[in-house]
Design a protein around this motif. Sequence first.
Motif, mmCIF file in Angstrom:
data_model
loop_
_atom_site.group_PDB
_atom_site.id
_atom_site.type_symbol
_atom_site.label_atom_id
_atom_site.label_comp_id
_atom_site.label_asym_id
_atom_site.label_seq_id
_atom_site.Cartn_x
_atom_site.Cartn_y
_atom_site.Cartn_z
ATOM 1 N N GLU A 217 0.844 -1.185 0.000
ATOM 2 C CA GLU A 217 0.000 0.000 0.000
ATOM 3 C C GLU A 217 0.887 1.246 0.000
ATOM 4 O O GLU A 217 2.047 1.209 0.412
ATOM 5 C CB GLU A 217 -0.911 0.012 1.227
ATOM 6 N N THR A 218 0.327 2.318 -0.475
ATOM 7 C CA THR A 218 1.050 3.594 -0.461
ATOM 8 C C THR A 218 0.271 4.612 0.354
ATOM 9 O O THR A 218 -0.959 4.579 0.418
ATOM 10 C CB THR A 218 1.259 4.150 -1.886
ATOM 11 N N ILE A 219 1.008 5.484 0.987
ATOM 12 C CA ILE A 219 0.425 6.540 1.807
ATOM 13 C C ILE A 219 0.830 7.879 1.201
ATOM 14 O O ILE A 219 2.026 8.123 0.951
ATOM 15 C CB ILE A 219 0.919 6.451 3.257
ATOM 16 N N VAL A 220 -0.117 8.729 0.925
ATOM 17 C CA VAL A 220 0.160 10.051 0.360
ATOM 18 C C VAL A 220 0.163 11.066 1.494
ATOM 19 O O VAL A 220 -0.831 11.231 2.207
ATOM 20 C CB VAL A 220 -0.882 10.437 -0.707
ATOM 21 N N PHE B 216 2.987 22.727 -0.177
ATOM 22 C CA PHE B 216 2.974 22.451 -1.610
ATOM 23 C C PHE B 216 3.705 21.154 -1.974
ATOM 24 O O PHE B 216 3.894 20.846 -3.152
ATOM 25 C CB PHE B 216 3.602 23.627 -2.379
ATOM 26 N N LEU B 217 4.115 20.401 -0.953
ATOM 27 C CA LEU B 217 4.860 19.177 -1.205
ATOM 28 C C LEU B 217 3.960 17.952 -1.038
ATOM 29 O O LEU B 217 3.163 17.878 -0.107
ATOM 30 C CB LEU B 217 6.050 19.062 -0.246
#
Length: 270
Positions: free
Chosen positions: A90-93, A98-99
Amino acid sequence: MSSSDLKIFSVFHKEYPVPVCDYIVPIQVGKGSSGIDLGFIADNTGDHIADKNSTYSELTALYWIWKNLESFDCKWVGLSHYRRYFIVPETIVKKKLFLTKIITDERPVYEKELSQETLDFIASDKVKNALLEKLMANKIIVPTALPLRIDMTCRCSIKNHYIFYHIKEDWYLMRDVVTQMYPHQTQSFDDFFNCRDMMYCCNMFIADKNTFSDYCAWLFPILSELEKVVKLSEYPYQRRIFGFFSERLLNFYLYQKKAELAEFPSLYLI
């Protein structure tokens, strides 16, 4: 490439939800002793060793799959469990001003509560396509290797891990059987098991049919000979000895073959 090229047999011994897709195939073990009929294929038809399920665990399903391998219209065959499946990380954003940063969850095992959302994720095209991509690149898929520890602290070899948690004498009986049947593997057996401190667990893997068959043709004669010399424990957990040994022997087989592997995290339903 379609999911019909892939079959992953998931081993069940009791009622439990099944991920719905065309490449995960449920198979029942222990049907004869439990008296439960789950309504799908079982390991007690044709050429089988279903009566050994209490000591062989999921290997009775593995044996049945092997003996019926040519009847399956697919290129790759695998084994999983009713509560354990291959998934993609899984990926976490994370966003800060602004990053935007995308972080990959590196856990080898995801523990998740049973839900329809989780079952759908297991059966999703995202997982299927990731598996097929590696299989088409001639990889064998295994669960992410886990570090072996004694009492969750001290790292140890596969050999010492088995001896600590199981019956010491059985390890040496297993070594004797393997090295007598395959004398040329004696040195690599000792080198591997004395030094390797990571392991692909749970007898889970996906391979092309030829590799699948070759592995089973190597494994089951070893276990058959081992049955003649080991004394089964009175304790139900330790009686699953052949399932425990096959976990270790799968690792050794892959090492011997210098197989190209692709590790995938596994999901454990709680």
